[in-house]
Write an enzyme that holds these catalytic residues in place. Structure first.
Site, PDB file in Angstrom:
ATOM      1  N   CYS A   4      46.357   4.534  20.108  1.00 13.92           N
ATOM      2  CA  CYS A   4      46.749   3.221  19.893  1.00 13.92           C
ATOM      3  C   CYS A   4      47.042   2.766  18.510  1.00 13.92           C
ATOM      4  O   CYS A   4      45.890   3.104  17.697  1.00 13.92           O
ATOM      5  CB  CYS A   4      45.670   2.116  20.490  1.00 13.92           C
ATOM      6  SG  CYS A   4      45.839   0.409  20.014  1.00 13.92           S
ATOM      7  N   CYS A   7      44.455   0.286  16.792  1.00 13.18           N
ATOM      8  CA  CYS A   7      43.023   1.230  16.986  1.00 13.18           C
ATOM      9  C   CYS A   7      42.914   2.078  15.562  1.00 13.18           C
ATOM     10  O   CYS A   7      41.929   2.231  14.803  1.00 13.18           O
ATOM     11  CB  CYS A   7      42.695   1.793  18.249  1.00 13.18           C
ATOM     12  SG  CYS A   7      41.941   0.824  19.189  1.00 13.18           S
ATOM     13  N   ASP A  30      51.447  -8.347   9.227  1.00 12.23           N
ATOM     14  CA  ASP A  30      52.295  -7.670  10.242  1.00 12.23           C
ATOM     15  C   ASP A  30      53.160  -6.915   9.213  1.00 12.23           C
ATOM     16  O   ASP A  30      53.504  -7.374   8.115  1.00 12.23           O
ATOM     17  CB  ASP A  30      53.157  -8.770  10.736  1.00 12.23           C
ATOM     18  CG  ASP A  30      53.926  -8.117  12.031  1.00 12.23           C
ATOM     19  OD1 ASP A  30      53.635  -8.422  13.203  1.00 12.23           O
ATOM     20  OD2 ASP A  30      54.778  -7.212  11.819  1.00 12.23           O
ATOM     21  N   HIS A  46      39.271  -2.283  22.243  1.00 16.88           N
ATOM     22  CA  HIS A  46      40.332  -2.347  22.646  1.00 16.88           C
ATOM     23  C   HIS A  46      40.606  -3.000  24.169  1.00 16.88           C
ATOM     24  O   HIS A  46      39.858  -2.405  25.097  1.00 16.88           O
ATOM     25  CB  HIS A  46      40.848  -0.545  22.894  1.00 16.88           C
ATOM     26  CG  HIS A  46      42.177  -0.345  23.404  1.00 16.88           C
ATOM     27  ND1 HIS A  46      43.390  -0.368  22.497  1.00 16.88           N
ATOM     28  CD2 HIS A  46      42.556  -0.646  24.478  1.00 16.88           C
ATOM     29  CE1 HIS A  46      44.390  -0.340  23.177  1.00 16.88           C
ATOM     30  NE2 HIS A  46      44.104  -0.276  24.643  1.00 16.88           N
ATOM     31  N   ASN A  85      51.962 -12.352  22.706  1.00 15.52           N
ATOM     32  CA  ASN A  85      52.948 -11.536  23.680  1.00 15.52           C
ATOM     33  C   ASN A  85      52.100 -10.722  24.699  1.00 15.52           C
ATOM     34  O   ASN A  85      51.355  -9.971  24.175  1.00 15.52           O
ATOM     35  CB  ASN A  85      54.055 -10.727  23.000  1.00 15.52           C
ATOM     36  CG  ASN A  85      54.734 -11.708  21.895  1.00 15.52           C
ATOM     37  OD1 ASN A  85      55.244 -12.777  22.225  1.00 15.52           O
ATOM     38  ND2 ASN A  85      55.247 -11.022  20.780  1.00 15.52           N
ATOM     39  N   GLY A  91      57.435  -9.478  25.814  1.00 12.29           N
ATOM     40  CA  GLY A  91      57.696  -9.067  24.402  1.00 12.29           C
ATOM     41  C   GLY A  91      56.682  -8.220  23.805  1.00 12.29           C
ATOM     42  O   GLY A  91      56.988  -8.082  22.596  1.00 12.29           O
ATOM     43  N   HIS A  96      47.397  -3.510  22.424  1.00 12.88           N
ATOM     44  CA  HIS A  96      46.045  -3.843  21.997  1.00 12.88           C
ATOM     45  C   HIS A  96      46.235  -5.518  21.697  1.00 12.88           C
ATOM     46  O   HIS A  96      47.019  -5.859  20.964  1.00 12.88           O
ATOM     47  CB  HIS A  96      45.750  -3.147  20.753  1.00 12.88           C
ATOM     48  CG  HIS A  96      44.295  -3.286  20.257  1.00 12.88           C
ATOM     49  ND1 HIS A  96      43.478  -2.445  19.946  1.00 12.88           N
ATOM     50  CD2 HIS A  96      43.639  -4.502  19.931  1.00 12.88           C
ATOM     51  CE1 HIS A  96      42.336  -2.691  19.539  1.00 12.88           C
ATOM     52  NE2 HIS A  96      42.414  -4.082  19.471  1.00 12.88           N
ATOM     53  N   HIS A  98      46.521  -8.907  20.544  1.00  7.75           N
ATOM     54  CA  HIS A  98      46.549  -9.492  19.447  1.00  7.75           C
ATOM     55  C   HIS A  98      47.082 -11.062  19.487  1.00  7.75           C
ATOM     56  O   HIS A  98      48.200 -11.081  20.226  1.00  7.75           O
ATOM     57  CB  HIS A  98      47.424  -8.811  18.397  1.00  7.75           C
ATOM     58  CG  HIS A  98      48.771  -8.354  18.945  1.00  7.75           C
ATOM     59  ND1 HIS A  98      49.046  -7.222  19.724  1.00  7.75           N
ATOM     60  CD2 HIS A  98      50.147  -8.915  18.477  1.00  7.75           C
ATOM     61  CE1 HIS A  98      50.307  -7.131  20.008  1.00  7.75           C
ATOM     62  NE2 HIS A  98      50.932  -8.278  19.350  1.00  7.75           N
ATOM     63  N   HIS A 100      49.355 -13.471  16.885  1.00  4.39           N
ATOM     64  CA  HIS A 100      50.066 -13.559  15.899  1.00  4.39           C
ATOM     65  C   HIS A 100      49.877 -14.852  15.285  1.00  4.39           C
ATOM     66  O   HIS A 100      49.790 -15.837  16.026  1.00  4.39           O
ATOM     67  CB  HIS A 100      51.912 -13.330  15.994  1.00  4.39           C
ATOM     68  CG  HIS A 100      52.335 -12.138  16.614  1.00  4.39           C
ATOM     69  ND1 HIS A 100      52.777 -11.362  15.720  1.00  4.39           N
ATOM     70  CD2 HIS A 100      52.368 -11.502  17.972  1.00  4.39           C
ATOM     71  CE1 HIS A 100      53.137  -9.912  16.489  1.00  4.39           C
ATOM     72  NE2 HIS A 100      52.955 -10.315  17.898  1.00  4.39           N
TER      73      HIS A 100
HETATM   74  P1  5GP Z   1      54.001  -7.654  19.647  1.00  4.04           P
HETATM   75  O1  5GP Z   1      55.644  -7.716  20.021  1.00  4.04           O
HETATM   76  O2  5GP Z   1      53.269  -6.479  20.441  1.00  4.04           O
HETATM   77  O3  5GP Z   1      53.367  -8.856  19.881  1.00  4.04           O
HETATM   78  O4  5GP Z   1      53.967  -7.348  18.178  1.00  4.04           O
HETATM   79  C1  5GP Z   1      53.671  -6.129  17.551  1.00  4.04           C
HETATM   80  C2  5GP Z   1      53.583  -6.416  16.221  1.00  4.04           C
HETATM   81  O5  5GP Z   1      52.998  -5.408  15.512  1.00  4.04           O
HETATM   82  C3  5GP Z   1      55.226  -6.509  15.553  1.00  4.04           C
HETATM   83  O6  5GP Z   1      55.282  -7.571  14.884  1.00  4.04           O
HETATM   84  C4  5GP Z   1      55.252  -5.255  14.621  1.00  4.04           C
HETATM   85  O7  5GP Z   1      55.814  -5.787  13.334  1.00  4.04           O
HETATM   86  C5  5GP Z   1      53.649  -4.886  14.302  1.00  4.04           C
HETATM   87  N1  5GP Z   1      53.468  -3.514  13.965  1.00  4.04           N
HETATM   88  C6  5GP Z   1      53.767  -2.584  14.762  1.00  4.04           C
HETATM   89  N2  5GP Z   1      53.427  -1.437  13.930  1.00  4.04           N
HETATM   90  C7  5GP Z   1      52.506  -1.945  12.615  1.00  4.04           C
HETATM   91  C8  5GP Z   1      51.772  -1.279  12.044  1.00  4.04           C
HETATM   92  O8  5GP Z   1      51.653  -0.020  11.970  1.00  4.04           O
HETATM   93  N3  5GP Z   1      51.388  -2.010  10.857  1.00  4.04           N
HETATM   94  C9  5GP Z   1      51.316  -3.268  10.888  1.00  4.04           C
HETATM   95  N4  5GP Z   1      50.799  -3.907  10.062  1.00  4.04           N
HETATM   96  N5  5GP Z   1      52.024  -3.870  11.838  1.00  4.04           N
HETATM   97  C10 5GP Z   1      52.686  -3.327  12.856  1.00  4.04           C
HETATM   98 ZN    ZN Z   2      43.510  -0.329  20.758  1.00  5.09          ZN
END
Ligand code: 5GP
Ligand code: ZN
Length: 111
Positions: A4, A7, A30, A46, A85, A91, A96, A98, A100
């Site tokens: 992950c 993680c 992000d 997790h 999301n 989306g 994991h 989260h 935003h």
């Molecule tokens: P999701 O679409 O799953 O809600 O959003 C995942 C978010 O994680 C995306 O906005 C993407 O830019 C962010 N993200 C993906 N990989 C990384 C990373 O390695 N570091 C950081 N800081 N953000 C990440």
């Molecule tokens: Zn995780």
């Protein structure tokens, strides 16, 4: 969860711009911000998504949202948008849980 990304970020294996950390949560910016301020808050334990949250997680989910408001204020946002999301169709890309938090801009999709 060894595979992950989030993680790994918490473990320090992948660098990040950390915003906040306590026993229960971790917050970081992000990597691909869609607003002037765009960070995410994750529970340290997790949990793949909101769909995987069981009865009994009410406290954690409530504290997660309260922390979103607190950190947004600390980062100077007078208002902000949150998004969770959930699932591929929702989306979600990183599995994991989260939230935003973004704001500080006049981007079209924030209006
Ligand atoms: P999701 O679409 O799953 O809600 O959003 C995942 C978010 O994680 C995306 O906005 C993407 O830019 C962010 N993200 C993906 N990989 C990384 C990373 O390695 N570091 C950081 N800081 N953000 C990440
Ligand atoms: Zn995780």
């Amino acid at each position: 969860m060894s595979d992950c990304i989030f993680c790994k970020i918490m473990a320090g294996e992948i660098p990040c711009k950390k915003v906040y950390e306590d026993e229960e949560f971790f917050a970081f910016h992000d990597i691909n911000p869609i607003a002037r301020v765009h960070f995410m808050i994750i529970p340290k334990r997790h949990v793949a998504s909101l769909q995987e949250c069981a009865a009994g997680e009410e406290g954690m989910l409530g504290r997660l949202l309260l922390l979103a408001a607190k950190l947004a204020k600390e980062l100077g946002l007078s208002g902000f948008k949150t998004a969770i999301n959930t699932g591929k169709e929702g989306g979600q890309v990183v599995f994991h849980l989260h939230v935003h938090v973004y704001g500080g801009g006049k981007l079209a999709h924030l209006e």
